[in-house]
Write a protein that holds these residues in place. Structure first.
Motif, PDB file in Angstrom:
ATOM      1  N   ALA A 370     -60.912 -94.525  15.388  1.00 61.94           N
ATOM      2  CA  ALA A 370     -60.972 -93.030  15.759  1.00 61.94           C
ATOM      3  C   ALA A 370     -59.925 -92.701  16.134  1.00 61.94           C
ATOM      4  CB  ALA A 370     -62.483 -92.001  16.376  1.00 61.94           C
ATOM      5  N   LYS A 371     -59.048 -93.663  17.683  1.00 61.73           N
ATOM      6  CA  LYS A 371     -57.965 -93.098  18.077  1.00 61.73           C
ATOM      7  C   LYS A 371     -56.722 -93.794  17.398  1.00 61.73           C
ATOM      8  CE  LYS A 371     -60.594 -94.573  22.425  1.00 61.73           C
ATOM      9  NZ  LYS A 371     -59.950 -95.322  23.673  1.00 61.73           N
ATOM     10  N   GLN A 372     -56.679 -93.859  16.007  1.00 60.47           N
ATOM     11  CA  GLN A 372     -55.912 -94.322  15.195  1.00 60.47           C
ATOM     12  C   GLN A 372     -55.079 -93.540  14.080  1.00 60.47           C
ATOM     13  OE1 GLN A 372     -57.344 -98.793  14.332  1.00 60.47           O
ATOM     14  NE2 GLN A 372     -55.606 -99.263  15.360  1.00 60.47           N
ATOM     15  N   GLY A 373     -55.528 -92.385  14.868  1.00 60.21           N
ATOM     16  CA  GLY A 373     -55.316 -91.145  13.670  1.00 60.21           C
ATOM     17  C   GLY A 373     -53.952 -91.379  13.243  1.00 60.21           C
ATOM     18  N   LYS A 374     -52.929 -91.955  14.442  1.00 58.96           N
ATOM     19  CA  LYS A 374     -51.539 -91.173  13.919  1.00 58.96           C
ATOM     20  C   LYS A 374     -50.942 -92.610  12.456  1.00 58.96           C
ATOM     21  CE  LYS A 374     -46.837 -92.683  15.878  1.00 58.96           C
ATOM     22  NZ  LYS A 374     -45.808 -93.443  17.020  1.00 58.96           N
ATOM     23  N   GLU A 375     -51.400 -93.631  12.383  1.00 55.47           N
ATOM     24  CA  GLU A 375     -51.531 -94.950  12.316  1.00 55.47           C
ATOM     25  C   GLU A 375     -52.477 -94.044  10.121  1.00 55.47           C
ATOM     26  OE1 GLU A 375     -52.596 -95.028  14.792  1.00 55.47           O
ATOM     27  OE2 GLU A 375     -51.717 -96.937  15.523  1.00 55.47           O
ATOM     28  N   ARG A 376     -53.685 -93.137  10.644  1.00 56.62           N
ATOM     29  CA  ARG A 376     -53.838 -92.856   9.537  1.00 56.62           C
ATOM     30  C   ARG A 376     -53.119 -91.675   8.372  1.00 56.62           C
ATOM     31  NH1 ARG A 376     -56.347 -88.310   9.239  1.00 56.62           N
ATOM     32  NH2 ARG A 376     -57.855 -87.247   7.538  1.00 56.62           N
ATOM     33  N   ALA A 377     -52.441 -90.909   9.113  1.00 56.67           N
ATOM     34  CA  ALA A 377     -51.591 -90.303   8.750  1.00 56.67           C
ATOM     35  C   ALA A 377     -50.107 -90.804   8.028  1.00 56.67           C
ATOM     36  CB  ALA A 377     -50.721 -89.440   9.865  1.00 56.67           C
ATOM     37  N   MET A 378     -49.639 -91.765   8.723  1.00 61.23           N
ATOM     38  CA  MET A 378     -49.069 -93.310   8.163  1.00 61.23           C
ATOM     39  C   MET A 378     -49.407 -93.085   6.315  1.00 61.23           C
ATOM     40  SD  MET A 378     -47.441 -95.631  11.232  1.00 61.23           S
ATOM     41  CE  MET A 378     -46.259 -95.933  10.619  1.00 61.23           C
ATOM     42  N   LEU A 379     -50.072 -93.398   6.294  1.00 66.44           N
ATOM     43  CA  LEU A 379     -50.895 -94.499   4.963  1.00 66.44           C
ATOM     44  C   LEU A 379     -50.593 -92.990   4.550  1.00 66.44           C
ATOM     45  CD1 LEU A 379     -53.628 -96.809   5.782  1.00 66.44           C
ATOM     46  CD2 LEU A 379     -51.689 -96.869   5.146  1.00 66.44           C
ATOM     47  N   ARG A 382     -47.509 -91.942   2.718  1.00 67.00           N
ATOM     48  CA  ARG A 382     -47.030 -93.355   2.104  1.00 67.00           C
ATOM     49  C   ARG A 382     -48.044 -92.872   0.854  1.00 67.00           C
ATOM     50  NH1 ARG A 382     -46.003 -95.311   6.670  1.00 67.00           N
ATOM     51  NH2 ARG A 382     -43.759 -97.420   5.930  1.00 67.00           N
ATOM     52  N   ASP A 383     -48.800 -91.973   0.095  1.00 66.19           N
ATOM     53  CA  ASP A 383     -49.801 -91.823  -0.458  1.00 66.19           C
ATOM     54  C   ASP A 383     -50.645 -92.503  -0.889  1.00 66.19           C
ATOM     55  OD1 ASP A 383     -50.787 -90.220  -2.286  1.00 66.19           O
ATOM     56  OD2 ASP A 383     -49.041 -90.245  -3.700  1.00 66.19           O
ATOM     57  N   ALA A 384     -50.298 -93.800   0.216  1.00 66.77           N
ATOM     58  CA  ALA A 384     -51.525 -94.682  -0.622  1.00 66.77           C
ATOM     59  C   ALA A 384     -53.045 -94.534  -0.702  1.00 66.77           C
ATOM     60  CB  ALA A 384     -51.579 -96.218   0.828  1.00 66.77           C
ATOM     61  N   VAL A 385     -53.734 -93.341   0.312  1.00 62.58           N
ATOM     62  CA  VAL A 385     -54.667 -93.411   0.627  1.00 62.58           C
ATOM     63  C   VAL A 385     -55.548 -92.883  -0.624  1.00 62.58           C
ATOM     64  CG1 VAL A 385     -56.798 -92.084   1.897  1.00 62.58           C
ATOM     65  CG2 VAL A 385     -54.937 -93.122   2.802  1.00 62.58           C
ATOM     66  N   ARG A 386     -56.585 -93.922  -0.872  1.00 62.46           N
ATOM     67  CA  ARG A 386     -57.295 -93.047  -2.550  1.00 62.46           C
ATOM     68  C   ARG A 386     -58.715 -92.832  -2.396  1.00 62.46           C
ATOM     69  NH1 ARG A 386     -53.149 -93.191  -3.856  1.00 62.46           N
ATOM     70  NH2 ARG A 386     -52.110 -94.401  -5.539  1.00 62.46           N
ATOM     71  N   GLN A 387     -59.256 -93.256  -1.041  1.00 64.13           N
ATOM     72  CA  GLN A 387     -60.663 -92.251  -0.664  1.00 64.13           C
ATOM     73  C   GLN A 387     -60.771 -92.828   0.589  1.00 64.13           C
ATOM     74  OE1 GLN A 387     -63.917 -94.628  -3.124  1.00 64.13           O
ATOM     75  NE2 GLN A 387     -65.578 -93.503  -1.847  1.00 64.13           N
ATOM     76  N   GLU A 388     -61.894 -91.846   1.313  1.00 60.98           N
ATOM     77  CA  GLU A 388     -61.715 -91.714   2.550  1.00 60.98           C
ATOM     78  C   GLU A 388     -62.811 -91.457   2.907  1.00 60.98           C
ATOM     79  OE1 GLU A 388     -60.553 -90.223   7.038  1.00 60.98           O
ATOM     80  OE2 GLU A 388     -59.794 -89.219   5.201  1.00 60.98           O
ATOM     81  N   GLU A 389     -63.936 -92.079   4.106  1.00 65.21           N
ATOM     82  CA  GLU A 389     -65.514 -91.819   4.365  1.00 65.21           C
ATOM     83  C   GLU A 389     -65.156 -92.155   5.769  1.00 65.21           C
ATOM     84  OE1 GLU A 389     -68.087 -94.858   2.912  1.00 65.21           O
ATOM     85  OE2 GLU A 389     -67.568 -94.195   0.455  1.00 65.21           O
ATOM     86  N   ILE A 390     -65.784 -91.724   6.636  1.00 63.91           N
ATOM     87  CA  ILE A 390     -66.281 -91.388   7.861  1.00 63.91           C
ATOM     88  C   ILE A 390     -67.398 -92.213   8.724  1.00 63.91           C
ATOM     89  CG2 ILE A 390     -66.419 -90.207   9.996  1.00 63.91           C
ATOM     90  CD1 ILE A 390     -63.172 -89.400   8.296  1.00 63.91           C
ATOM     91  N   GLY A 391     -67.402 -93.065   9.603  1.00 60.32           N
ATOM     92  CA  GLY A 391     -68.331 -94.241   9.831  1.00 60.32           C
ATOM     93  C   GLY A 391     -69.115 -93.908  10.791  1.00 60.32           C
ATOM     94  N   ASP A 392     -69.850 -94.489  11.669  1.00 56.09           N
ATOM     95  CA  ASP A 392     -70.943 -93.728  11.926  1.00 56.09           C
ATOM     96  C   ASP A 392     -70.697 -93.304  13.442  1.00 56.09           C
ATOM     97  OD1 ASP A 392     -72.839 -94.107  10.343  1.00 56.09           O
ATOM     98  OD2 ASP A 392     -74.050 -95.536  10.663  1.00 56.09           O
ATOM     99  N   THR A 393     -69.645 -94.178  13.624  1.00 58.32           N
ATOM    100  CA  THR A 393     -68.893 -93.891  14.643  1.00 58.32           C
ATOM    101  C   THR A 393     -67.609 -92.842  14.941  1.00 58.32           C
ATOM    102  OG1 THR A 393     -67.457 -96.118  15.168  1.00 58.32           O
ATOM    103  CG2 THR A 393     -70.229 -95.907  16.187  1.00 58.32           C
ATOM    104  N   GLY A 394     -67.119 -92.703  13.995  1.00 57.06           N
ATOM    105  CA  GLY A 394     -66.192 -92.096  14.212  1.00 57.06           C
ATOM    106  C   GLY A 394     -64.770 -92.935  13.300  1.00 57.06           C
ATOM    107  N   GLU A 395     -65.095 -94.176  13.248  1.00 51.77           N
ATOM    108  CA  GLU A 395     -64.023 -94.408  12.594  1.00 51.77           C
ATOM    109  C   GLU A 395     -63.763 -94.137  11.010  1.00 51.77           C
ATOM    110  OE1 GLU A 395     -67.772 -97.415  12.104  1.00 51.77           O
ATOM    111  OE2 GLU A 395     -67.714 -95.547  13.224  1.00 51.77           O
ATOM    112  N   PHE A 396     -62.276 -94.638  10.774  1.00 53.53           N
ATOM    113  CA  PHE A 396     -61.774 -93.090   9.239  1.00 53.53           C
ATOM    114  C   PHE A 396     -62.383 -95.065   8.175  1.00 53.53           C
ATOM    115  CE2 PHE A 396     -58.908 -91.324  12.579  1.00 53.53           C
ATOM    116  CZ  PHE A 396     -59.190 -90.423  12.048  1.00 53.53           C
TER     117      PHE A 396
END
Length: 425
Positions: A370-379, A382-396
């Motif tokens: 959950a603390k790696q929001g910057k890395e998520r934004a970078m992906l 780059r139009d690299a994300v095809r699907q996203e889910e949120i885990g039980d502890t808020g992880e991407f």
């Protein structure tokens, strides 16, 4: 000692057939014609054991001498490499100039070179070849040899010539180093801009320059002759997968002199560093498989290891039965039939090149905290994300599809790694 004529194009051609060696008298005749020589006679010589003095046997050498005298030829051209002493001995016997296969090809290259770089490369190869043969032109001066006070003027002249040739070779290498530095800068710029390179390779007169013109709408010189192209030409190539550059290079030939391979090594750098090689083959050549193997030998020698597409050119020259066989043999992604002259198969070739140049990609799932929001934004940038889910502890939990080069940059910038499968779409 005879006076060697330094002009005249009437020649006697000596075809050498050594069992176990690849011999093509028709190709050699075409090489001779390419120089502008006038063949007044020819003789076929079959050798089981090459003679150390003449290469030919003594009896056959005498027969050639009689043929030269009868035809008043100025030149004898031998379809084989001659050692300096063999060349010198044959000249003494035949009473005319003698040229071996390497010298003949060097002469053709000297005629064909047009650019500053090409002329320097040919001169370098000629000087390397000449440096081992200096003695033959000065045998009339070699009256004395030995210790101090006994050296004849011939030895002094030879030493002078060798020194002058060494100086000239050094000058040429310096100039070629400067040219190569400019080419290397261009290659670095293309690599920095991630612009892939396609290199045309193949046997001489396979139609590489005609194909180059057809793909790029350029007007590079092309002709139905051996070694029509010596100077490398680079043009932009528009493809469905994006832009690329394509390089037209010198053709190869059986028993290509090593002096030429060494001299043109900087030119062939484009081939060594290419993303894809278009190996152009004359589909109408009866010896096409031998030609393909000979080209592959040179590619191995210079270290060109890029993926190849076998392009069987001149399909328009085949009869219906031959065309059907050719198209049946061109299966899979690595071979196809085309005609650079008529444009047949060009769309398929462009598509094949595009497919080969599509960048490798990584596909798989990556988990970020959950603390790696910057890395998520970078992906996402780059139009690299095809699907996203949120885990039980808020992880991407991200399903990614990303170009290999972008993935490597992302890993380098963030230190994040994941089990993404590498493949080509």
């Amino acid at each position: 000692m005879f006076d060697r004529p330094d002009f005249g194009n009437d020649c006697v051609v000596v075809n050498i057939d050594i069992p176990g060696e690849d011999n093509h008298p028709g190709e050699f005749a075409e090489l001779v014609n390419s120089t502008g020589a006038n063949t007044v006679a020819s003789v076929d010589v079959k050798l089981n054991n090459p003679h150390p003095r003449y290469l030919l046997g003594t009896g056959k050498a005498e027969e050639v001498a009689e043929l030269v005298a009868a035809s008043h030829a100025d030149l004898a051209i031998v379809d084989h490499s001659l050692s300096p002493s063999q060349e010198r001995n044959l000249e003494s016997l035949l009473k005319c100039r003698v040229l071996d296969r390497a010298g003949l090809i060097l002469d053709i290259f000297a005629q064909r070179a047009r650019s500053f770089e090409g002329k320097l490369q040919v001169e370098l190869a000629q000087l390397a070849h000449l440096s081992t043969r200096l003695v033959r032109g000065w045998t009339h001066l070699e009256r004395q040899k030995g210790g101090i006070g006994l050296r004849g003027p011939g030895e002094t002249q030879l030493e002078t010539d060798r020194r002058l040739i060494a100086v000239r070779i050094k000058q040429i290498r310096k100039r070629l180093d400067r040219v190569d530095a400019r080419r290397e800068q261009g290659r670095r710029n293309r690599k920095k801009n991630e612009l892939p390179t396609v290199s045309l390779v193949g046997y001489t007169n396979a139609g590489k320059s005609t194909l180059f013109n057809r793909l790029t709408d350029a007007e590079v010189y092309s002709a139905d002759q051996l070694f029509a192209t010596l100077d490398p030409t680079i043009r932009k190539l528009e493809l469905d997968s994006g832009e690329a550059v394509i390089a037209d290079t010198v053709g190869f030939i059986n028993k290509l002199p090593h002096e030429l391979v060494d001299s043109f090594r900087s030119t062939l750098q484009e081939t060594r560093e290419a993303s894809v090689l278009l190996h152009v083959i004359d589909a109408n050549d009866p010896a096409l498989e031998d030609r393909r193997q000979q080209v592959q030998t040179v590619l191995d020698e210079i270290g060109a290891k890029a993926p190849q597409i076998l392009v069987y050119n001149k399909a328009d020259e085949l009869n219906p039965v031959q065309r059907e066989r050719l198209y049946e043999s061109c299966t899979g992604e690595d071979a196809l039939a085309v005609s650079a002259l008529t444009g047949e198969g060009m769309d398929a070739l462009r598509e094949r090149i595009s497919h080969r140049l599509r960048p490798e990609r990584r596909v798989g799932w990556l988990t970020l905290s959950a603390k790696q929001g910057k890395e998520r934004a970078m992906l996402y940038e780059r139009d690299a994300v095809r699907q996203e889910e949120i885990g039980d502890t808020g992880e991407f939990i991200l399903k990614l599809e990303i170009a290999e080069r972008d993935w490597q940059r992302f890993v380098k910038q963030t230190g994040v790694e994941g089990e993404l499968v590498k493949h080509t779409l």
